[in-house]
Design a protein around this motif. Structure first.
Motif, mmCIF file in Angstrom:
data_model
loop_
_atom_site.group_PDB
_atom_site.id
_atom_site.type_symbol
_atom_site.label_atom_id
_atom_site.label_comp_id
_atom_site.label_asym_id
_atom_site.label_seq_id
_atom_site.Cartn_x
_atom_site.Cartn_y
_atom_site.Cartn_z
ATOM 1 N N LEU A 23 0.819 -1.215 0.000
ATOM 2 C CA LEU A 23 0.000 0.000 0.000
ATOM 3 C C LEU A 23 0.852 1.264 0.000
ATOM 4 N N SER A 159 -4.225 -22.728 4.002
ATOM 5 C CA SER A 159 -3.151 -23.351 3.224
ATOM 6 C C SER A 159 -3.007 -22.664 1.869
ATOM 7 N N ARG A 161 -3.814 -19.564 1.084
ATOM 8 C CA ARG A 161 -3.229 -18.233 1.283
ATOM 9 C C ARG A 161 -1.717 -18.301 1.477
ATOM 10 N N LEU A 162 -1.291 -19.241 2.319
ATOM 11 C CA LEU A 162 0.150 -19.360 2.577
ATOM 12 C C LEU A 162 0.896 -19.774 1.310
ATOM 13 N N HIS A 163 0.249 -20.656 0.536
ATOM 14 C CA HIS A 163 0.863 -21.084 -0.729
ATOM 15 C C HIS A 163 1.089 -19.888 -1.650
ATOM 16 N N LEU A 165 1.265 -16.758 -0.768
ATOM 17 C CA LEU A 165 2.246 -15.867 -0.144
ATOM 18 C C LEU A 165 3.667 -16.311 -0.475
ATOM 19 N N GLN A 166 3.904 -17.624 -0.369
ATOM 20 C CA GLN A 166 5.240 -18.125 -0.655
ATOM 21 C C GLN A 166 5.596 -17.928 -2.124
ATOM 22 N N ARG A 168 4.555 -15.433 -4.004
ATOM 23 C CA ARG A 168 4.921 -14.032 -4.172
ATOM 24 C C ARG A 168 6.286 -13.738 -3.568
ATOM 25 N N MET A 169 6.526 -14.286 -2.365
ATOM 26 C CA MET A 169 7.806 -14.009 -1.702
ATOM 27 C C MET A 169 8.985 -14.587 -2.481
#
Lengths: 193, 193
Positions: A23, A159, A161-163, A165-166, A168-169
């Motif tokens: 943001l 699960s 969401r975390l997938h 996130l990883q 993107r990271m």
DNA sequence: CAGTTTTGTGAGTGAACATTCACATACTTA
DNA sequence: TAAGTATGTGAATGTTCACTCACAAAACTG
């Protein structure tokens, strides 16, 4: 709520910036630069920054709602429905990684009431599509009933969401769909009777 | 890295602001106001805003590492270890909700290399504590081996994160520990042989 | 092609931002 | 109590921010 061509282009550019810089990174300067025009031109298409974010979230919400409704309509098996829903999501974000911000929209929460409302709407829509499938699966004796449907949905959503996130990271370094399907397979193994 | 009393107070205030308003909300003005002194006083204790965030993340990382190591040292059963780990986390965040930002630290990612490094360190520490427990459980035949340990850890972590997110989004309206334990029970039911 | 609407420009505005500095007060200790 | 150090103040700095406005070109429309 009709979105014009130019507005959609701006929304896509905004999503790109939000996904990569958050943001705080979404400034009128950066957004205008990505669009190839001056900052003031933005205000021909939107009232302000807040309206851009809200319109983006509403667009993503409507789009996802349509997609997820369409992708399960000819499927009866709840497990296959889950598969279809997540493959649809993986496909969408693989094609439109700039909109990954939709998955982490909570990061956009600030003092703005209307942005928060749009975020809650997104979460409600996801829930609306998943819960009936789990319930159906439990009724048909295909999915475990030792855990409440709410909890199973929570586990699947968390699960997923975390997938993402990883992904993107890692800077989109791996194949979300392939790895995602393996993960979903593990989850299904655990929740199937 | 020793943290002085005053520094810890500032870190706590910063965590409070970050948890409730996000990165964009953390301004020197707000932070100084919460501390009850002028903005310039902040610079007596930290080099700048970035150092405050990094110090906070490093402190939380070291603290969690210590806590999680201590809480399982007299437990042998992997399932009981998982229980202990998550009860420890629930307790900590119930007592220090201002540090919930640790769970969602990805929201802090910006252009700063050092902040990103601190975030990755936090995630690595969480992983370091969980994975061996799952592995041990699988070896002892207590935890399912139909899904890889990596995936089981992913499912547990993802569910935990989403649980904490919902707690924050509800404005801490429910009992994280009670509801969290119910969720963990559901997960354990699914992953136990 | 004349008139209107749409979409852009570039300079400018005030507010908020992180940070600095000369100065002051409070606390510690010899 | 005197000297030194730790911790605070308040004004000022230059930068970036979202947003406005008078104006201009381009696109559409009769």
């Amino acid at each position: 709520m009709e979105i014009k061509k130019r507005q959609l282009e701006i929304i896509e550019a905004a999503g790109e910036i939000l996904t990569e810089s958050g943001l705080a990174g979404l400034t009128t300067k950066k957004l205008a630069a990505k669009m190839g025009f001056g900052e003031s031109a933005l205000y021909r298409h939107f009232k302000g920054k807040e309206e851009i974010i809200i319109t983006m979230l509403q667009y993503l919400n409507a789009d996802m709602d349509k997609r997820l409704t369409a992708c399960v309509e000819n499927i009866n098996d709840p497990v296959k429905k889950l598969d279809a829903v997540f493959n649809n999501q993986f496909d969408f974000f693989q094609q439109h990684p700039q909109f990954l911000v939709a998955v982490f929209s909570e990061g956009l929460m600030e003092e703005s009431k209307s942005i928060n409302a749009a975020i809650l709407q997104l979460m409600a829509t996801k829930r609306k599509h998943l819960l009936p499938i789990i319930n159906q699966g439990q009724l048909q004796g295909i999915i475990e009933t030792t855990a409440p449907a709410e909890d199973i949905m929570h586990i699947i959503m968390g699960s997923f969401r975390l997938h993402m996130l990883q992904w993107r990271m890692s800077d989109f370094a791996f194949d979300v769909k392939k790895k995602g399907n393996k993960l979903m397979e593990s989850i299904l193994t655990l929740i199937k009777v």
